[in-house]
Write a protein that holds these residues in place. Sequence first.
Motif, PDB file in Angstrom:
ATOM      1  N   HIS A   1      -4.550   6.872   2.775  1.00 50.74           N
ATOM      2  CA  HIS A   1      -4.336   5.732   1.894  1.00 50.74           C
ATOM      3  C   HIS A   1      -4.565   6.146   0.446  1.00 50.74           C
ATOM      4  CE1 HIS A   1      -5.681   1.933  -0.092  1.00 50.74           C
ATOM      5  NE2 HIS A   1      -4.603   1.511   0.517  1.00 50.74           N
TER       6      HIS A   1
ATOM      7  N   ILE B   1       4.840  -1.515   9.762  1.00 51.73           N
ATOM      8  CA  ILE B   1       5.953  -0.610  10.007  1.00 51.73           C
ATOM      9  C   ILE B   1       6.246   0.163   8.733  1.00 51.73           C
ATOM     10  CG2 ILE B   1       8.396  -0.447  10.602  1.00 51.73           C
ATOM     11  CD1 ILE B   1       8.031  -2.842  12.403  1.00 51.73           C
ATOM     12  N   PHE B   2       6.360   1.468   8.887  1.00 55.66           N
ATOM     13  CA  PHE B   2       6.610   2.341   7.752  1.00 55.66           C
ATOM     14  C   PHE B   2       8.096   2.666   7.637  1.00 55.66           C
ATOM     15  CE2 PHE B   2       2.376   3.566   6.390  1.00 55.66           C
ATOM     16  CZ  PHE B   2       1.600   3.224   7.483  1.00 55.66           C
ATOM     17  N   GLY B   3       8.516   2.960   6.429  1.00 53.91           N
ATOM     18  CA  GLY B   3       9.853   3.478   6.210  1.00 53.91           C
ATOM     19  C   GLY B   3       9.874   4.972   6.471  1.00 53.91           C
ATOM     20  N   GLN B   4      10.984   5.610   6.088  1.00 52.80           N
ATOM     21  CA  GLN B   4      11.152   7.048   6.330  1.00 52.80           C
ATOM     22  C   GLN B   4      10.314   7.890   5.376  1.00 52.80           C
ATOM     23  OE1 GLN B   4      13.208   8.592   8.624  1.00 52.80           O
ATOM     24  NE2 GLN B   4      13.823   6.657   9.537  1.00 52.80           N
TER      25      GLN B   4
ATOM     26  N   GLY C   1       1.942  17.913   8.808  1.00 48.57           N
ATOM     27  CA  GLY C   1       1.153  18.097  10.018  1.00 48.57           C
ATOM     28  C   GLY C   1      -0.136  17.315  10.074  1.00 48.57           C
ATOM     29  N   ARG C   2      -0.362  16.448   9.111  1.00 49.87           N
ATOM     30  CA  ARG C   2      -1.626  15.701   9.073  1.00 49.87           C
ATOM     31  C   ARG C   2      -1.366  14.202   9.134  1.00 49.87           C
ATOM     32  NH1 ARG C   2      -6.316  18.677   7.054  1.00 49.87           N
ATOM     33  NH2 ARG C   2      -5.688  20.853   6.874  1.00 49.87           N
ATOM     34  N   GLY C   3      -2.448  13.440   9.282  1.00 55.14           N
ATOM     35  CA  GLY C   3      -2.343  11.989   9.289  1.00 55.14           C
ATOM     36  C   GLY C   3      -2.123  11.447   7.896  1.00 55.14           C
ATOM     37  N   LEU C   4      -1.795  10.183   7.824  1.00 50.10           N
ATOM     38  CA  LEU C   4      -1.566   9.546   6.523  1.00 50.10           C
ATOM     39  C   LEU C   4      -2.889   9.225   5.849  1.00 50.10           C
ATOM     40  CD1 LEU C   4       1.162   9.062   8.063  1.00 50.10           C
ATOM     41  CD2 LEU C   4       1.408   7.035   6.624  1.00 50.10           C
TER      42      LEU C   4
ATOM     43  N   GLN D   1       1.190  11.804   3.155  1.00 54.50           N
ATOM     44  CA  GLN D   1       1.029  12.600   4.356  1.00 54.50           C
ATOM     45  C   GLN D   1       1.348  14.048   4.036  1.00 54.50           C
ATOM     46  OE1 GLN D   1       3.726  12.040   7.692  1.00 54.50           O
ATOM     47  NE2 GLN D   1       2.094  12.538   9.149  1.00 54.50           N
TER      48      GLN D   1
ATOM     49  N   PHE E   1       4.666   7.267   1.592  1.00 51.32           N
ATOM     50  CA  PHE E   1       5.151   6.081   2.290  1.00 51.32           C
ATOM     51  C   PHE E   1       4.571   4.828   1.645  1.00 51.32           C
ATOM     52  CE2 PHE E   1       6.817   8.133   6.118  1.00 51.32           C
ATOM     53  CZ  PHE E   1       6.154   9.350   6.112  1.00 51.32           C
TER      54      PHE E   1
ATOM     55  N   GLN F   1       0.831  -1.195   0.000  1.00 54.53           N
ATOM     56  CA  GLN F   1       0.000   0.000   0.000  1.00 54.53           C
ATOM     57  C   GLN F   1       0.873   1.256   0.000  1.00 54.53           C
ATOM     58  OE1 GLN F   1      -2.641  -0.347   3.379  1.00 54.53           O
ATOM     59  NE2 GLN F   1      -3.124  -2.482   2.893  1.00 54.53           N
TER      60      GLN F   1
ATOM     61  N   TYR G   1       0.829   5.473   0.830  1.00 56.16           N
ATOM     62  CA  TYR G   1       0.154   6.503   1.611  1.00 56.16           C
ATOM     63  C   TYR G   1       0.784   7.859   1.346  1.00 56.16           C
ATOM     64  CZ  TYR G   1      -2.038   2.798   4.321  1.00 56.16           C
ATOM     65  OH  TYR G   1      -2.780   1.709   4.709  1.00 56.16           O
TER      66      TYR G   1
END
Lengths: 108, 114
Positions: A45, A97-100, A40-43, A37, A88, A33, A35
């Motif tokens: 999809h 777990i997400f990467g950078q 300052g906000r949420g991720l 961002q 991401f 998946q 995503y």
Amino acid sequence: SQQGEEDPQALSIQEGENATMNCSYKTSINNLQWYRQNSGRGLVHLILIRSNEREKHSGRLRVTLDTSKKSSSLLITASRAADTASYFCATPGRKLIFGQGTELSVKP
Amino acid sequence: NAGVTQTPKFQVLKTGQSMTLQCAQDMNHEYMSWYRQDPGMGLRLIHYSVGAGITDQGEVPNGYNVSRSTTEDFPLRLLSAAPSQTSVYFCASSYTGQRNYGYTFGSGTRLTVV
């Protein structure tokens, strides 16, 4: 755990150009998946590609998946200033777990 | 509107204080999780839950407790706040297994510990 690692870490382009971001992962997956961002906000999809799919489109987004190389790419065509965000990839599992992420800057 | 609701949006704590960050979802998702996001560190998983009564540790669980008594709620407790816990906290939820079509994130709680 599942993990995605994005590349490049940062990408700066002009409005109208295409942006390509890559993701590598380590283990077998059911789906991958992407995503977005905004600062300052949420991720949010964007798109999901299943392990038996090689390519998927959604509007200006094109995602490819190569399970033999354990890699995926996200292409944003005809980019806009509003596409400026961090992107991401994630491979769902018991531990997501997400990467950078890739920080995309689209200049007007 | 269906989604993930986090409260509060902003919080300032003094070192040593405790507090609970609230997360609620109304989509009947089995999976819920907490992340913290710090500059240059990406999102790091704190705790997660695959269903009511089941919780497990993520990458950075120290200093945080969770419980999942209902499907809808997944509160995150800071036992004794430390400046190192200054961060933006995100809650996320999803269906599990083949029904996972993506994770829904809350809008975040910005926590400052002084």
